[in-house]
Motif scaffolding. Structure first.
Motif, mmCIF file in Angstrom:
data_model
loop_
_atom_site.group_PDB
_atom_site.id
_atom_site.type_symbol
_atom_site.label_atom_id
_atom_site.label_comp_id
_atom_site.label_asym_id
_atom_site.label_seq_id
_atom_site.Cartn_x
_atom_site.Cartn_y
_atom_site.Cartn_z
ATOM 1 N N HIS A 384 -7.407 -1.804 -5.639
ATOM 2 C CA HIS A 384 -5.952 -1.881 -5.559
ATOM 3 C C HIS A 384 -5.302 -1.589 -6.913
ATOM 4 C CE1 HIS A 384 -2.094 -3.492 -3.948
ATOM 5 N NE2 HIS A 384 -1.918 -3.852 -5.217
ATOM 6 N N GLU A 407 3.713 -1.002 -4.618
ATOM 7 C CA GLU A 407 2.765 -1.932 -4.015
ATOM 8 C C GLU A 407 2.360 -1.481 -2.609
ATOM 9 O OE1 GLU A 407 1.220 -3.987 -5.594
ATOM 10 O OE2 GLU A 407 2.431 -4.748 -7.243
ATOM 11 N N GLY A 408 3.302 -0.925 -1.869
ATOM 12 C CA GLY A 408 2.974 -0.454 -0.529
ATOM 13 C C GLY A 408 1.970 0.678 -0.548
ATOM 14 N N TRP A 409 2.128 1.599 -1.510
ATOM 15 C CA TRP A 409 1.176 2.714 -1.617
ATOM 16 C C TRP A 409 -0.187 2.217 -2.086
ATOM 17 C CZ3 TRP A 409 1.591 7.003 0.841
ATOM 18 C CH2 TRP A 409 2.835 7.570 1.089
ATOM 19 N N THR A 411 -1.475 -0.662 -1.625
ATOM 20 C CA THR A 411 -2.082 -1.374 -0.502
ATOM 21 C C THR A 411 -2.634 -0.392 0.516
ATOM 22 O OG1 THR A 411 -0.585 -3.246 -0.834
ATOM 23 C CG2 THR A 411 -1.639 -3.065 1.322
ATOM 24 N N THR A 412 -1.930 0.704 0.740
ATOM 25 C CA THR A 412 -2.403 1.734 1.672
ATOM 26 C C THR A 412 -3.682 2.379 1.160
ATOM 27 O OG1 THR A 412 -0.151 2.177 2.439
ATOM 28 C CG2 THR A 412 -1.793 3.907 2.795
ATOM 29 N N TYR A 415 -6.586 0.105 1.533
ATOM 30 C CA TYR A 415 -7.107 0.083 2.906
ATOM 31 C C TYR A 415 -7.938 1.328 3.193
ATOM 32 C CZ TYR A 415 -7.000 0.744 7.990
ATOM 33 O OH TYR A 415 -7.341 0.993 9.299
ATOM 34 N N TYR A 431 -7.661 -6.162 6.220
ATOM 35 C CA TYR A 431 -6.247 -5.775 6.113
ATOM 36 C C TYR A 431 -5.383 -6.689 6.988
ATOM 37 C CZ TYR A 431 -2.189 -2.603 5.956
ATOM 38 O OH TYR A 431 -0.938 -2.059 5.778
ATOM 39 N N ARG A 435 -3.203 -8.836 4.689
ATOM 40 C CA ARG A 435 -1.948 -8.123 4.464
ATOM 41 C C ARG A 435 -0.911 -8.283 5.571
ATOM 42 N NH1 ARG A 435 -1.915 -7.540 -0.851
ATOM 43 N NH2 ARG A 435 -3.441 -6.051 -1.680
ATOM 44 N N TYR A 468 4.236 -5.305 0.028
ATOM 45 C CA TYR A 468 2.836 -4.967 0.304
ATOM 46 C C TYR A 468 2.636 -4.571 1.770
ATOM 47 C CZ TYR A 468 1.730 -7.099 -4.254
ATOM 48 O OH TYR A 468 1.674 -7.405 -5.593
ATOM 49 N N SER A 472 3.254 -0.889 3.410
ATOM 50 C CA SER A 472 2.009 -0.177 3.672
ATOM 51 C C SER A 472 1.919 0.251 5.128
ATOM 52 C CB SER A 472 0.811 -1.064 3.309
ATOM 53 O OG SER A 472 -0.402 -0.449 3.666
ATOM 54 N N TYR A 475 3.809 3.430 5.709
ATOM 55 C CA TYR A 475 3.147 4.640 5.233
ATOM 56 C C TYR A 475 1.999 5.028 6.178
ATOM 57 C CZ TYR A 475 5.722 3.362 1.000
ATOM 58 O OH TYR A 475 6.706 3.021 0.116
#
Length: 619
Positions: A384, A407-409, A411-412, A415, A431, A435, A468, A472, A475
């Motif tokens: 991460h 943070e969303g990217w 987290t993606t 994963y 996940y 998450r 997060y 994520s 996206y």
């Protein structure tokens, strides 16, 4: 002329993707002035300011005080005359008077920044930093004119907090020094001076600058820092300098210095003090850690197969840091995987160092991660933090206001690499548990605040879930909607256009609209500007059709698992496109004429708030 530009902008807005999405007034103004463009690219009038930082730091291992002297050559690259100079010093968070999200111990608190000398263009300023928060303001005697430079000289010192978080004392002879120098705050095209105070939750927003810095440390202390180490032969004994240099060109994992070598005092030059010199250009920040007993491993990995460019991979950790024994192996894999899969952009820097601390926090070319005693979880955390290389460090995200943009990217990507490393079943399980479950199982109001909400205005789990998990999921849903090829093409267009700059959410929206060739604003409205959540329900089942109600509202992908009376089964995957024309109800037509025994709707990682109504059985 301004009226003409506004008319042109309004005309374009009526005929392009920007019209449908809510925009704050200051963002509208940036588009009207041509610093941002409705096609998702920087406008013809885009600009950003820049600094060249020359910093000399000293770490006193006895007093735990960091002192420094810096020269900043600051460029004002816009048409505004600047009469104030906001100076940001994040470590003033440790002052008792600074705002925080919760209580802290006495060991966290300190006196903060002391400025012993401040000069601007050679003129002396008497600034008492004791009154400053995380952002102080200097009223300049002479303004900074448009398209001009000034030189700022600052001497300062501050104590390393005894309780370490994102920075501070790791143990009595190990320190992580982040945010350790006063910097000019960001002046941008949509918000002017960034004066938001720093808290213990929000993260950062910095200009892309050039740094040449040195760290003066006692003998037997090894310094690990952002950027290239310029003088290994001056600070390391020949054998250890040779090992380090060898690591830059090999896949082999080398032990640069082991426990006994560090204890014996044979690693560094035996001067009372050694000065470690580093350089990093076009980067948003620098930091460093140092220790007199940490183990030091290193290797490297090819991150750009077209040019065979390598990046150094290093790790510094305590002998008890079992989570870090495989850091080099794992981070070699991570840099290679991120470079060639998702995002599929060659790792842009020359180095990545994992440093054992307490923060689980990313920095340019470094991460400060804790020992948790679980190698699998530790690997995920480092994945991460390394993923943050791209967002926010390659893309100059304003994390303070729009944390979901980085943070969303991260987290993606966490994963996706987890799926490659451990398989889809294990990655999905983690996940969902880590998450999504907390968010979807908590029906309180704050969980459903729109993702677009400024990160400074959402607290507690609402902040975490917006930044997060929910971001994520958006996206990942878009990836499912567009398909991998078009999604990657659009992601690359966005990253190529905005790396080294300061994208905001509307740049992301507009860039994906343009590069995908689709008007995705229905999707962006659905995910970012509503109070939606995830909740599907099987509403009706007829002989050859199934109606699914979107109770929660989010445009998610899902599978319809059909069991027929003859025992045969069928899975019908639905992308988020099924919600484009009607975001409340979707009808799925079955081609066959077999009688249906059971219907099960499964969102996978898109966990449902009321899963009980996701199943229908024939009576």
């Amino acid at each position: 002329m301004e009226k003409f530009i506004l008319i042109v902008f309004l005309f374009l807005a009526q005929n392009n993707f920007a019209q449908e999405l809510y925009m704050p007034r200051n963002i509208k103004d940036a588009y009207a002035k041509g610093t941002r463009s409705a096609d998702g690219k920087p406008g013809k009038n885009y600009w950003q300011n820049h600094g060249k930082y020359y910093i000399a730091l000293t770490v006193n291992a006895d007093t735990k005080v960091v002192s420094g002297s810096e020269t900043i050559v600051y460029e004002n690259n816009n048409n505004d005359t600047l009469r104030n100079l906001p100076i940001r010093f994040v470590n003033n968070l440790h002052k008792p008077s600074s705002p925080r999200g919760g209580s802290v111990s006495d060991d966290f608190l300190s006196d903060g920044l002391t400025i012993t000398s401040l000069k601007i263009e050679g003129e002396i300023y008497k600034e008492d930093a004791r009154s400053w928060g995380t952002v102080g303001n200097v009223k300049m005697k002479k303004p900074i004119l448009p398209h001009s430079k000034i030189t700022i000289n600052i001497d300062w010192n501050y104590p390393l907090s005894k309780e370490s978080g994102r920075e501070g004392q790791i143990d009595n002879t190990t320190f992580f020094a982040a945010y350790s120098y006063p910097r000019v705050s960001v002046f941008d095209d949509y918000n002017k001076w960034d004066r938001l105070p720093h808290t213990d939750r929000q993260e950062f927003y910095n200009d892309f600058n050039d740094y040449t810095y040195s760290v003066k440390a006692p003998k037997n202390y090894v310094v690990y820092g952002t950027g290239d180490l310029l003088n290994p032969d001056e600070v390391l004994q020949p054998e250890f300098s040779a090992r380090l240099k060898k690591s830059y060109a090999t896949d082999e994992i080398l032990h640069i210095a082991n426990e006994q070598e560090m204890k014996s005092g044979v690693v560094t030059k035996q001067n009372d003090w050694n000065i470690w010199k580093f350089e990093a250009k076009n980067i948003s920040d620098v930091c460093f850690g140092l220790s007199d007993h940490y183990l030091w491993d290193a290797s490297s990995v090819v991150v750009d197969k077209k040019t065979n460019r390598r990046a150094s991979v290093q790790a510094a950790y305590d002998v008890k840091g079992t989570d870090f024994v495989n850091s080099i192996k794992n981070n070699r894999y991570a840099l290679d995987w991120f470079s060639n899969n998702w995002p599929g952009v060659p790792y842009p820097f020359s180095k990545m160092t994992a440093f054992q601390g307490f923060a689980d926090m990313e920095y340019p070319m470094m991460c400060n991660d804790s020992q948790v005693g679980d190698p699998v979880f530790a690997q995920l955390v480092q994945d991460h933090e390394v993923a943050h290389t791209y967002f926010p460090f390659y893309m100059g995200i304003n994390e303070t206001r729009y944390a979901f943009m980085d943070e969303g990217w991260a987290t993606t990507f966490e994963y996706l690499i987890g799926t490659a490393q451990h398989g889809k079943e294990a990655a999905d399980k983690f996940y969902k548990e880590f998450r999504v479950a907390q968010y979807i199982n908590d029906p309180s109001t704050e969980q459903d605040q729109p993702i677009i909400s400024m990160s400074t205005q959402v607290s507690g789990p609402g902040y975490g879930n917006n930044s997060y998990g929910k971001a994520s999921l958006s996206y990942i849903a878009l990836k499912d909607l567009l398909g991998d090829d078009l999604f990657k093409k659009s992601l690359h267009a966005y990253m190529e256009t905005w790396n080294g700059k300061h994208p905001i959410p509307w740049d992301y929206f507009n860039s994906f609209n343009t590069s995908s060739g689709k008007n995705l604003n229905w999707f962006f409205n659905n995910w970012f500007f509503t109070n939606n959540y995830i909740d599907l329900s099987v509403k009706n089942v007829a002989k050859n059709s199934i109606s699914i109600e979107n109770v929660g509202g989010f445009a998610i992908p899902f599978d319809v698992n059909v069991v027929y009376t003859d025992g045969s089964k069928e899975t019908l995957h639905q992308t988020p496109a099924i919600w484009e024309s009607n975001q409340k109800l979707a009808t799925i037509t079955l081609n066959g004429k077999k009688q249906i025994k059971q219907i099960m709707v499964d969102g996978g990682i898109f966990m449902d708030f009321t899963p009980a109504n996701n199943t229908w059985s024939a009576k």
